[in-house]
Design a protein around this motif. Structure first.
Motif, short mmCIF file in Angstrom:
data_model
loop_
_atom_site.label_atom_id
_atom_site.label_comp_id
_atom_site.label_asym_id
_atom_site.label_seq_id
_atom_site.Cartn_x
_atom_site.Cartn_y
_atom_site.Cartn_z
N SER A 277 -5.74 9.70 -11.18
CA SER A 277 -5.09 8.77 -11.32
C SER A 277 -5.57 7.77 -12.44
O SER A 277 -5.28 6.76 -12.71
CB SER A 277 -4.88 8.02 -10.05
OG SER A 277 -4.07 8.45 -9.23
N SER B 32 -3.23 4.38 -7.40
CA SER B 32 -3.71 5.36 -6.35
C SER B 32 -1.93 5.91 -6.05
O SER B 32 -1.30 5.16 -5.45
CB SER B 32 -4.09 4.47 -5.10
OG SER B 32 -3.94 5.47 -3.91
N ASN B 33 -1.67 7.13 -6.14
CA ASN B 33 -0.42 7.73 -5.96
C ASN B 33 0.00 7.58 -4.26
O ASN B 33 0.96 6.96 -4.10
CB ASN B 33 -0.33 9.06 -6.08
CG ASN B 33 -0.18 9.42 -7.90
OD1 ASN B 33 0.01 8.65 -8.22
ND2 ASN B 33 -0.55 10.38 -8.04
N SER B 34 -1.00 7.74 -3.61
CA SER B 34 -0.74 7.48 -2.08
C SER B 34 -0.66 5.86 -1.72
O SER B 34 0.03 5.54 -0.83
CB SER B 34 -1.94 8.17 -1.31
OG SER B 34 -3.01 7.60 -1.49
N GLY B 35 -1.37 5.15 -2.52
CA GLY B 35 -1.38 3.87 -1.95
C GLY B 35 -2.43 3.57 -0.96
O GLY B 35 -2.52 2.47 -0.28
N ALA C 86 -0.69 -2.95 -8.89
CA ALA C 86 -1.07 -1.59 -8.22
C ALA C 86 0.13 -0.64 -8.95
O ALA C 86 1.30 -0.86 -9.33
CB ALA C 86 -0.65 -1.60 -6.83
N THR D 140 1.63 3.24 -8.05
CA THR D 140 1.67 4.09 -6.84
C THR D 140 2.91 5.01 -7.17
O THR D 140 3.72 4.59 -7.84
CB THR D 140 1.66 3.37 -5.48
OG1 THR D 140 2.99 2.76 -5.33
CG2 THR D 140 0.59 2.24 -5.31
N THR E 279 2.94 0.47 0.66
CA THR E 279 1.52 0.96 0.82
C THR E 279 0.80 -0.21 1.26
O THR E 279 0.88 -1.45 0.89
CB THR E 279 1.28 1.85 -0.19
OG1 THR E 279 1.04 0.93 -1.49
CG2 THR E 279 2.11 2.98 -0.58
N GLU F 218 -0.08 -1.79 -1.99
CA GLU F 218 0.88 -2.96 -2.28
C GLU F 218 0.47 -4.14 -1.58
O GLU F 218 0.83 -5.34 -2.24
CB GLU F 218 2.18 -2.21 -2.03
CG GLU F 218 3.35 -3.35 -2.47
CD GLU F 218 4.69 -2.78 -2.26
OE1 GLU F 218 5.79 -3.33 -2.31
OE2 GLU F 218 4.60 -1.26 -1.97
N THR G 159 3.54 -4.74 -7.63
CA THR G 159 3.15 -2.93 -7.40
C THR G 159 4.30 -2.35 -8.39
O THR G 159 5.60 -2.87 -8.09
CB THR G 159 3.43 -2.78 -5.83
OG1 THR G 159 2.11 -3.27 -5.38
CG2 THR G 159 3.29 -1.03 -6.16
#
Length: 338
Positions: free
Chosen positions: A53, A96-99, A121, A123, A128, A131, A137
């Motif tokens: 990321s 962060s892809n997952s958050g 953010a 994501t 998330t 967020e 976000t």
């Protein structure tokens, strides 16, 4: 790679690599116009996150900004190190892809506690933890990836950050964006020499050398995840400044977009000195065995990365590895739990 062949199509990793083409087709650079104005007003930007990321998305932005002579200072470091900086005068993007990545969430919490209003953010999920800690976000359109190794999200994140620069600099990249999907598809499906694959399968260590723009470094990480082999990123001429002392003649070095003035030294130290194989990935012929990618102008890094994915997928499959099921690596490296 060829999705019409079940040898490839049964793996989520390869499906997601190929889905990058559609992700780029649908990318809308206008989504960053508003945040670009905010960042321009600050003049300082920190791009942070962990692993994929951050590596290519942030370093591509830094190289482009410096190359274009922009009046914008861009920096990148991991979230823990970034948390030690005074970022009160920075706009900060937390990716962060997952958050849910612990280091990133904690940095965002600190920024909020210290009153930084320019905290953003990036994501791949809605609603998330990250967020909740950021002022605004942005959610990627690529969707959640099922493979552990991030692919299509990396390209979209990089385009997202680069589009911020386009707005700040006032340049229109519409034409280049329209051409990019076909170029990425060509890079993902170009045939890789069986000799190159065999040498890489046999190599104790796979090295990637090249610019510090995230491409070679990201491929180094993907080598671990996809081929389970040891790998190392050799920035610039690092490959000929001491590490040759411990290289093995069975190792292989992939030089990404080699700089003409450095080729002779690589030949002297690595080919003649160590006796190992050097392979270039470039849009033109080189004195090394070369994996030729289509020309893409300033979009070249995206095409080079895609060709590298193609290469690594072929190596991993030749080794009989299931790239969707690593033994130790996790999708969320360090998840925030509390």
């Amino acid at each position: 790679m060829n999705l019409k062949d079940t040898k490839y199509s049964k793996y989520a990793l390869i499906q997601e690599m190929m889905q990058t083409v559609e992700v780029v087709k649908k990318f809308n650079p206008n989504q960053t116009k508003g945040v670009a104005d905010e960042i321009k007003s600050v003049g300082r930007l920190m791009l942070t996150g962990e692993g994929s990321s951050r590596i290519f998305p942030a370093k591509n932005a830094i190289r482009k900004s410096l190359t274009w002579g922009m009046n914008l200072s861009i920096y990148t470091d991991g979230s823990r190190q970034s948390a030690q900086y005074d970022l009160s005068k920075f706009a900060v993007f937390c990716a962060s892809n997952s958050g849910r990545t612990k280091e990133v969430v904690l940095l965002a919490k600190k920024l909020a506690a210290t009153g930084n209003e320019k905290r953003f953010a990036l994501t791949a999920n809605n609603d998330t933890l990250l967020e909740k800690e950021c002022k605004k976000t942005f959610v990627l359109n690529c969707g959640w990836e099922h493979a552990v190794a991030a692919t299509k999200s990396v390209i979209e994140q990089t385009l997202f950050y680069e589009s911020i620069l386009w707005h700040i600099k006032g340049i229109d990249k519409t034409a280049e964006c329209k051409k990019l999907p076909a170029l990425i598809e060509e890079a993902l499906t170009l045939p890789i020499s069986e000799e190159i694959i065999a040498l890489a399968v046999k190599a104790p260590t796979i090295y990637f050398a090249g610019y510090n723009d995230g491409v070679a470094e990201e491929l180094t990480l993907k080598t671990n995840e996809i081929t389970r082999k040891k790998s190392d990123f050799l920035e610039g001429t690092y490959a000929v400044h001491g590490i040759e002392e411990v290289m093995d003649k069975n190792d292989i070095v992939f030089v990404i977009d080699p700089i003409d003035e450095e080729i002779e030294k690589f030949q002297e130290v690595l080919v003649k000195g160590v006796g190992l194989k050097v392979v270039a990935i470039a849009d033109h012929d080189t004195p090394f065995t070369t994996i030729r990618v289509p020309s893409a102008g300033e979009m070249k890094p995206y095409v080079l990365l895609s060709a590298g994915w193609n290469l690594l997928a072929e190596i991993g499959l030749a080794m009989g590895i299931n790239p969707d099921k690593p033994e130790r690596a996790r999708k969320v490296g360090n998840e925030f739990m509390g």
